[in-house]
Design an enzyme around this catalytic site. Structure first.
Site, short mmCIF file in Angstrom:
data_model
loop_
_atom_site.label_atom_id
_atom_site.label_comp_id
_atom_site.label_asym_id
_atom_site.label_seq_id
_atom_site.Cartn_x
_atom_site.Cartn_y
_atom_site.Cartn_z
N SER A 69 0.86 -1.19 0.00
CA SER A 69 0.00 0.00 0.00
C SER A 69 0.89 1.23 0.00
CB SER A 69 -0.92 0.00 1.23
OG SER A 69 -0.14 0.02 2.41
N LYS A 70 0.29 2.41 -0.11
CA LYS A 70 1.05 3.66 -0.02
C LYS A 70 0.09 4.79 0.27
CE LYS A 70 5.36 4.96 -0.35
NZ LYS A 70 6.50 4.18 0.15
#
Length: 420
Positions: free
Chosen positions: A105-106
């Site tokens: 994720s980010k």
């Protein structure tokens, strides 16, 4: 003129190449072309002067097939959704390469944090946390520091999340201060991983560490630590740079003195570093300077088709995410340069983030020696798997790493199946 760079398109091209080398059908990897979730949020912040500003924020989850999503949070004025999507995907592959039970994720906020006071930054962070609250948690998605965020920012996120829950939840973030559940060795982990991977690469290529000339673009947490540790291993750090520019000395820079200078007076910049024997250079000049090892540890898209032909380093170790374009990769491969990809080279940070998360869940604390020993074991094992895959398929290190990662993701998908 360089083509318009889209990091997500860059990621898709590399994924496609790795899938073809693995002999996969499109059905096997189609799902990895798309993030599972993309959240865009508006973040209103009351500024110190009483005015209201609204910032744009993102959280993207690429894949949760192999475990909770894991990924950093960056504050940068030029960030956009495609960059965040690419970074989330790279995290999925990074966790696959080092074989830890996470997906990618980010997060990001479109802001120049240098323009905000500490109070404004804290309020921005807390409101951003509240806006992405439905997506994060120790079992769902665990943020960590990235560009322009640090342990203090992680502490604010942990506190905000804990206030909503009504009890402390240290496992919601990693890279937080040790005093509130952070892990010893986490701050240095990415730079330490870069050192370990550089050491192993040089060993495989029959190049001695002692006296090897290294140039490092970026003197932040990753580049600064890598410079120190490689210097301690006997390398000559001949050039380093930050956002203001770089410095060069053919006989080797005094790394400890340089780092002390940058840390003094609230953070100096390299353009103000003036000592005899040291020449000032630009960031572009650093990339093409005479050296054995080049470590790009700044932002994406630094090595492109415009400068790849001029790179003199034999080995490029990607300390940052996505520093090399697909076109540049092809040029470097033709020139027989060894490019160690980001998803292996800078994975030390996520490995020790995993250790931190495990310590939080078990309410334990490991000593620093145990953390560093476990990190070294995982990094060397992962390097050997990538190197063997590269040799077996007569391909590049990047393709070797992606083949290892994509294979693990595809296996997880095939075992779990597609719901419903």
């Amino acid at each position: 003129m360089s083509k318009t760079y889209n990091p997500y398109d860059n990621m898709l091209k590399v994924l496609e190449q790795a899938a073809n080398l693995l002999g996969l059908e499109e059905n096997d990897y189609e799902v990895f072309k798309y993030p599972e979730r993309e959240l865009k949020v508006a973040i209103p912040v009351e500024m110190d002067n009483g005015k209201m500003r609204v910032f744009e924020g993102y959280r993207v989850q690429h894949s949760s097939l192999r475990g909770p999503c894991k990924g950093g949070l960056r504050y940068h004025q030029q960030v956009d959704i495609d960059e965040v999507k690419a970074l989330a995907a790279w995290m999925s592959f990074k966790c696959g390469v080092v074989n830890i039970p996470y997906g990618g994720s980010k997060g990001a906020v479109k802001v120049n944090p240098k323009e905000l006071s500490k109070t404004e930054l804290k309020n921005l962070t807390r409101r951003y946390t509240a806006m992405i609250l439905p997506l994060i948690g120790p079992e769902r998605d665990i943020p960590a520091p990235d560009v322009n965020t640090d342990a203090e920012v992680m502490g604010w996120i942990m506190d905000t999340y804990s206030m909503f829950k009504g009890y402390p939840v240290p496992g919601v973030v990693t890279g937080k201060p040790v005093e509130i559940g952070g892990s010893l060795g986490r701050k240095e982990a990415t730079g330490r991983g870069v050192m370990l991977i550089t050491r192993e690469t040089l060993h495989r290529l029959g190049i001695p560490l002692m006296g090897t000339k290294v140039a490092i673009q970026g003197m932040g947490n990753v580049g600064g630590v890598a410079a120190k540790l490689l210097h301690n291993e006997g390398c000559l750090i001949v050039a380093v740079s930050d956002v203001s520019g770089g410095v060069y000395c053919s006989t080797g820079l005094k790394v400890d003195e340089l780092r002390s200078f940058l840390a003094s007076n609230g953070g100096q910049v390299l353009q103000d570093y003036n000592v005899p024997g040291v020449t000032h250079i630009t960031n572009d000049e650093l990339l093409t300077i005479e050296c054995d090892v080049l470590v790009p540890a700044a932002l994406e898209n630094q090595i492109t088709e415009l400068n790849a032909h001029d790179i003199q380093a034999t080995v490029i170790v990607e300390g940052s995410n996505g520093p090399t374009s697909v076109e540049a990769d092809e040029i470097l491969a033709k020139k027989n340069k060894t490019v160690v990809p980001d998803i292996l080279a800078n994975a030390g940070g996520v490995v020790v983030s995993y250790f931190e998360w495990v310590q939080n869940i078990q309410s334990l604390m490991w000593d620093e020696e145990a953390v560093n020993r476990a990190l070294e074991k995982i990094m060397i094992r992962s390097f050997n798997e990538v190197w063997d895959k590269k040799k077996e398929n007569d391909t590049t290190m990047r393709m070797g790493a992606y083949m290892v990662a994509v294979n693990r993701l595809v296996q997880a998908k095939n075992i779990r199946g597609i719901f419903p």
